[in-house]
Design a protein around this motif. Structure first.
Motif, PDB file in Angstrom:
ATOM      1  N   ASN A 111     -30.998  12.023  71.912  1.00 35.73           N
ATOM      2  CA  ASN A 111     -32.273  12.735  71.937  1.00 35.73           C
ATOM      3  C   ASN A 111     -33.404  11.721  71.869  1.00 35.73           C
ATOM      4  O   ASN A 111     -33.295  10.699  71.200  1.00 35.73           O
ATOM      5  CB  ASN A 111     -32.336  13.685  70.733  1.00 35.73           C
ATOM      6  N   GLU A 112     -34.527  11.991  72.565  1.00 32.46           N
ATOM      7  CA  GLU A 112     -35.590  10.983  72.631  1.00 32.46           C
ATOM      8  C   GLU A 112     -36.247  10.710  71.288  1.00 32.46           C
ATOM      9  O   GLU A 112     -36.980   9.737  71.135  1.00 32.46           O
ATOM     10  CB  GLU A 112     -36.669  11.391  73.649  1.00 32.46           C
ATOM     11  N   ASN A 113     -35.994  11.560  70.294  1.00 36.65           N
ATOM     12  CA  ASN A 113     -36.553  11.320  68.971  1.00 36.65           C
ATOM     13  C   ASN A 113     -35.533  10.728  68.006  1.00 36.65           C
ATOM     14  O   ASN A 113     -35.774  10.656  66.807  1.00 36.65           O
ATOM     15  CB  ASN A 113     -37.090  12.646  68.392  1.00 36.65           C
ATOM     16  N   ASP A 114     -34.390  10.301  68.544  1.00 37.17           N
ATOM     17  CA  ASP A 114     -33.309   9.810  67.694  1.00 37.17           C
ATOM     18  C   ASP A 114     -32.805   8.479  68.241  1.00 37.17           C
ATOM     19  O   ASP A 114     -32.135   8.438  69.262  1.00 37.17           O
ATOM     20  CB  ASP A 114     -32.176  10.853  67.666  1.00 37.17           C
ATOM     21  N   PHE A 115     -33.165   7.383  67.578  1.00 38.67           N
ATOM     22  CA  PHE A 115     -32.749   6.064  68.068  1.00 38.67           C
ATOM     23  C   PHE A 115     -32.485   5.185  66.852  1.00 38.67           C
ATOM     24  O   PHE A 115     -33.388   4.563  66.301  1.00 38.67           O
ATOM     25  CB  PHE A 115     -33.832   5.462  68.957  1.00 38.67           C
ATOM     26  N   ASP A 116     -31.227   5.105  66.410  1.00 37.75           N
ATOM     27  CA  ASP A 116     -30.893   4.376  65.203  1.00 37.75           C
ATOM     28  C   ASP A 116     -30.449   2.948  65.519  1.00 37.75           C
ATOM     29  O   ASP A 116     -30.456   2.506  66.662  1.00 37.75           O
ATOM     30  CB  ASP A 116     -29.828   5.127  64.399  1.00 37.75           C
ATOM     31  N   GLU A 117     -30.033   2.241  64.478  1.00 39.05           N
ATOM     32  CA  GLU A 117     -29.665   0.823  64.620  1.00 39.05           C
ATOM     33  C   GLU A 117     -28.457   0.653  65.544  1.00 39.05           C
ATOM     34  O   GLU A 117     -28.403  -0.277  66.356  1.00 39.05           O
ATOM     35  CB  GLU A 117     -29.378   0.245  63.237  1.00 39.05           C
ATOM     36  N   PHE A 118     -27.474   1.543  65.426  1.00 37.82           N
ATOM     37  CA  PHE A 118     -26.283   1.440  66.274  1.00 37.82           C
ATOM     38  C   PHE A 118     -26.654   1.637  67.746  1.00 37.82           C
ATOM     39  O   PHE A 118     -26.188   0.905  68.621  1.00 37.82           O
ATOM     40  CB  PHE A 118     -25.243   2.479  65.844  1.00 37.82           C
ATOM     41  N   LYS A 119     -27.499   2.609  68.023  1.00 35.54           N
ATOM     42  CA  LYS A 119     -27.896   2.858  69.411  1.00 35.54           C
ATOM     43  C   LYS A 119     -28.765   1.720  69.952  1.00 35.54           C
ATOM     44  O   LYS A 119     -28.731   1.418  71.143  1.00 35.54           O
ATOM     45  CB  LYS A 119     -28.634   4.199  69.510  1.00 35.54           C
ATOM     46  N   GLU A 120     -29.512   1.082  69.068  1.00 36.13           N
ATOM     47  CA  GLU A 120     -30.284  -0.091  69.486  1.00 36.13           C
ATOM     48  C   GLU A 120     -29.335  -1.212  69.904  1.00 36.13           C
ATOM     49  O   GLU A 120     -29.552  -1.887  70.916  1.00 36.13           O
ATOM     50  CB  GLU A 120     -31.190  -0.559  68.339  1.00 36.13           C
ATOM     51  N   TYR A 121     -28.262  -1.394  69.131  1.00 29.31           N
ATOM     52  CA  TYR A 121     -27.269  -2.416  69.502  1.00 29.31           C
ATOM     53  C   TYR A 121     -26.607  -2.078  70.835  1.00 29.31           C
ATOM     54  O   TYR A 121     -26.377  -2.954  71.672  1.00 29.31           O
ATOM     55  CB  TYR A 121     -26.193  -2.539  68.419  1.00 29.31           C
ATOM     56  N   MET A 122     -26.312  -0.806  71.055  1.00 25.80           N
ATOM     57  CA  MET A 122     -25.592  -0.393  72.264  1.00 25.80           C
ATOM     58  C   MET A 122     -26.477  -0.374  73.503  1.00 25.80           C
ATOM     59  O   MET A 122     -25.985  -0.146  74.611  1.00 25.80           O
ATOM     60  CB  MET A 122     -24.991   1.010  72.064  1.00 25.80           C
ATOM     61  N   HIS A 123     -27.749  -0.625  73.339  1.00 25.21           N
ATOM     62  CA  HIS A 123     -28.672  -0.607  74.487  1.00 25.21           C
ATOM     63  C   HIS A 123     -28.292  -1.682  75.501  1.00 25.21           C
ATOM     64  O   HIS A 123     -28.033  -2.839  75.151  1.00 25.21           O
ATOM     65  CB  HIS A 123     -30.099  -0.830  74.016  1.00 25.21           C
ATOM     66  N   ILE A 124     -28.281  -1.308  76.771  1.00 28.91           N
ATOM     67  CA  ILE A 124     -27.999  -2.238  77.867  1.00 28.91           C
ATOM     68  C   ILE A 124     -29.244  -2.335  78.736  1.00 28.91           C
ATOM     69  O   ILE A 124     -29.768  -1.324  79.200  1.00 28.91           O
ATOM     70  CB  ILE A 124     -26.815  -1.755  78.720  1.00 28.91           C
TER      71      ILE A 124
END
Length: 589
Positions: A111-124
């Motif tokens: 969701n565009e309002n949900d961006f945690d540390e794990f998802k930041e790491y998984m960003h490509i």
């Protein structure tokens, strides 16, 4: 074989027997092969050990009866004893973090309002990010009224991109009151469709209100199919003619090359502008696919998956997931995965999103259960698991076990006539034998399972060297050369000659230049037809080549993808008429 290992094996098996009793608090019994089996079944009944570990203990019990015990068999027991001894019987950290890769996981949909540390790491990183930032600060923010369409396919990262940058530039989004709308998830009323909601949202951008001095900054993340549907609805309303004209002028909803059209209010960027692969100097690469692999399968303390794997290893926790993860850490196997993904994209026009990639990693490492059988390991899960997803269905089409070459036939004959199939397979694997031995252990004594031995061997060989001459990828490699020549060098001579030659072979060679012979319903009559094709510069779109021709006064585009190219090659090389296939795969637009 060395008979001296018999006594050493029995002594260590007795130590294992006592270790199981003490570690898992089993009922005390005397040491024998039968009681060792009883201990294994008690572990299974109480769910105290994985199926893989239980199967290995049972294998020790069976091996104790052998008159001669080999050094390899002793080393396998030694390894099992060591792992059980240091095991702490805890929960697997890798299992927990790996589950996040599954498309069924709540972390798969962002969701565009949900961006945690794990998802930041998984960003490509994707090239579209730079274009988005440019449009954000050069178009959206400076103008009082503006709309930016972010166009892509399902799951390609639109929501992820918005989530990341709305967090990174939170002040800019808040201060300029930028509205984000995701067509796939949002509607302002249960009685409304997403299209109706979009039309209401775009009301300020209708023809009558377009240049009113109201303030509205809007980002719409939209799938290409939904955008096409939206354009159709806007045409019906007759209220959004300028917006429809802009969208159609960009060619985003057509097969023509996308154009960047400047407009004071409207703007559009698309994931379709970016290619997931690069082909340079005979090297096929993909930064996108390679980076996705590195996020999960890299030996790094920054990688939460590898940290979990290492912690499990230190704690003696070992399942088939861990073995498959270990295989995937290999660079040669990662290169094979990248190659297969690019083939899927080019040969079958697969649309592979970030979500699809991570789910694929989950599916090819995580077996359905923890049974120690060949179908639990990476080679099977990748190539013979077609029902799990559309991407794995395509991987099954690339199964090396389906390849037919002279060298493969020679290996099949060699293996078929071997007195010990298991030993011969290990011999054929050479220096890799110890790394992949575990895959064959579940059926190593079952000589009648020749297909399992042979297919698994071919799959392993492909994964560790997909460019091995054992496998024939010539047509795909030739298509890439043609594709590259057009994309980078703008040289289309080879493809044009193939088209012209295939027309002659298809309809019949003619002694007159630029003519073909065409049969009629009357077999006694043939027509000599003049063919006048004026080619224009072709261009690439996705994994296909779009070739414009002028016929008479009309321009038309021939789409040549890999499947059409393959048919054209067949027509020219063997004069093979396959009208139905050509009509199905390629046509003038």
């Amino acid at each position: 074989m060395n008979e001296n290992y018999k006594n050493k094996y029995l002594n260590l098996a007795q130590e294992l027997h006592q270790l199981l009793i003490e570690k898992y608090k089993l009922n005390q019994n005397s040491f024998s092969k039968d009681n060792l089996s009883v201990n294994a079944f008690n572990l299974k009944r109480k769910n105290l050990a994985s199926y893989d570990r239980i199967n290995k203990i049972l294998n020790v019990s069976r091996t104790m009866s052998n008159y001669i015990i080999s050094e390899n068999e002793y080393e396998e027991l030694e390894d099992l004893h060591h792992r059980i001894k240091r095991s702490n019987n805890g929960e697997s950290e890798l299992e927990e973090v790996f589950s996040k890769l599954s498309i069924q996981s709540k972390d798969a949909i962002i969701n565009e309002n949900d961006f945690d540390e794990f998802k930041e790491y998984m960003h490509i990183y994707r090239p579209i990010e730079e274009r988005f930032i440019d449009r954000l600060f050069e178009h959206l923010i400076p103008k009082k009224k503006s709309v930016l369409f972010l166009v892509g396919n399902v799951g390609d990262g639109k929501s992820h991109l918005l989530s990341r940058f709305s967090k990174k530039y939170k002040n800019e989004f808040v201060n300029n009151r930028i509205i984000i709308h995701n067509d796939a998830t949002e509607t302002d009323s249960p009685q409304k469709t997403s299209i109706q909601t979009l039309l209401d949202l775009l009301e300020e951008f209708s023809d009558d209100k377009l240049y009113e001095q109201t303030e509205k900054r809007l980002i719409i993340a939209i799938n290409l199919g939904v955008l096409t549907n939206l354009v159709s609805h806007m045409k019906v309303t007759q209220k959004f003619n300028q917006l429809v004209e802009y969208i159609e002028a960009t060619n985003i909803t057509s097969n023509y090359e996308k154009k960047n059209i400047h407009h004071p209010v409207f703007d559009l960027i698309s994931f379709r502008e970016d290619s997931n692969f690069e082909y340079t100097d005979d090297n096929l690469n993909s930064q996108f696919y390679a980076e996705a692999l590195q996020k999960v399968f890299s030996v790094s303390k920054e990688n939460p998956f590898y940290v979990a794997y290492s912690n499990d290893y230190q704690n003696g926790i070992e399942t088939i997931l861990h073995y498959n993860y270990q295989f995937m850490l290999r660079k040669d196997i990662q290169r094979a995965i990248v190659y297969l993904l690019i083939r899927a994209e080019v040969e079958y026009k697969a649309i592979i999103s970030t979500r699809d990639l991570f789910n694929l990693f989950y599916e090819i490492c995580h077996p359905r259960d923890d049974r120690s059988s060949y179908d639990s390991y990476l080679p099977f899960l990748l190539f013979d698991n077609a029902s799990k997803s559309s991407l794995l269905y395509i991987m099954n089409l690339f199964d090396p076990a389906k390849s037919q070459t002279r060298k493969i036939d020679e290996i099949a004959i060699q293996l078929y006539h071997a007195t010990d199939t298991y030993s011969e397979v290990l011999k054929l694997l050479g220096s890799e034998r110890d790394k992949f031995r575990i895959i064959f252990e579940s059926f190593k004594s079952q000589e009648d399972r020749f297909d399992d031995f042979f297919n698994t061997l071919l799959r392993i060989k492909y994964l560790i060297n997909h460019q091995d001459t054992l496998f024939n990828n010539n047509v795909f490699d030739d298509y890439l050369d043609v594709y590259h020549n057009i994309k980078k060098n703008r040289n289309y001579r080879e493809l044009l000659l193939l088209i012209i030659r295939s027309m002659g072979s298809w309809y019949g060679e003619s002694p007159v230049e630029k003519h073909v012979v065409r049969e009629t319903s009357n077999n006694n009559v043939k027509l000599l037809l003049e063919i006048t094709l004026k080619p224009k510069q072709p261009y690439t779109q996705g994994g296909a080549v779009l070739f414009p021709f002028v016929i008479g006064n009309k321009e038309t585009i021939l789409e040549i993808d890999f499947q059409v190219y393959k048919v054209l090659r067949k027509v020219v090389t063997v004069k093979y008429k396959w009208t139905e296939t050509l009509n199905k795969n390629g046509h003038f637009r």
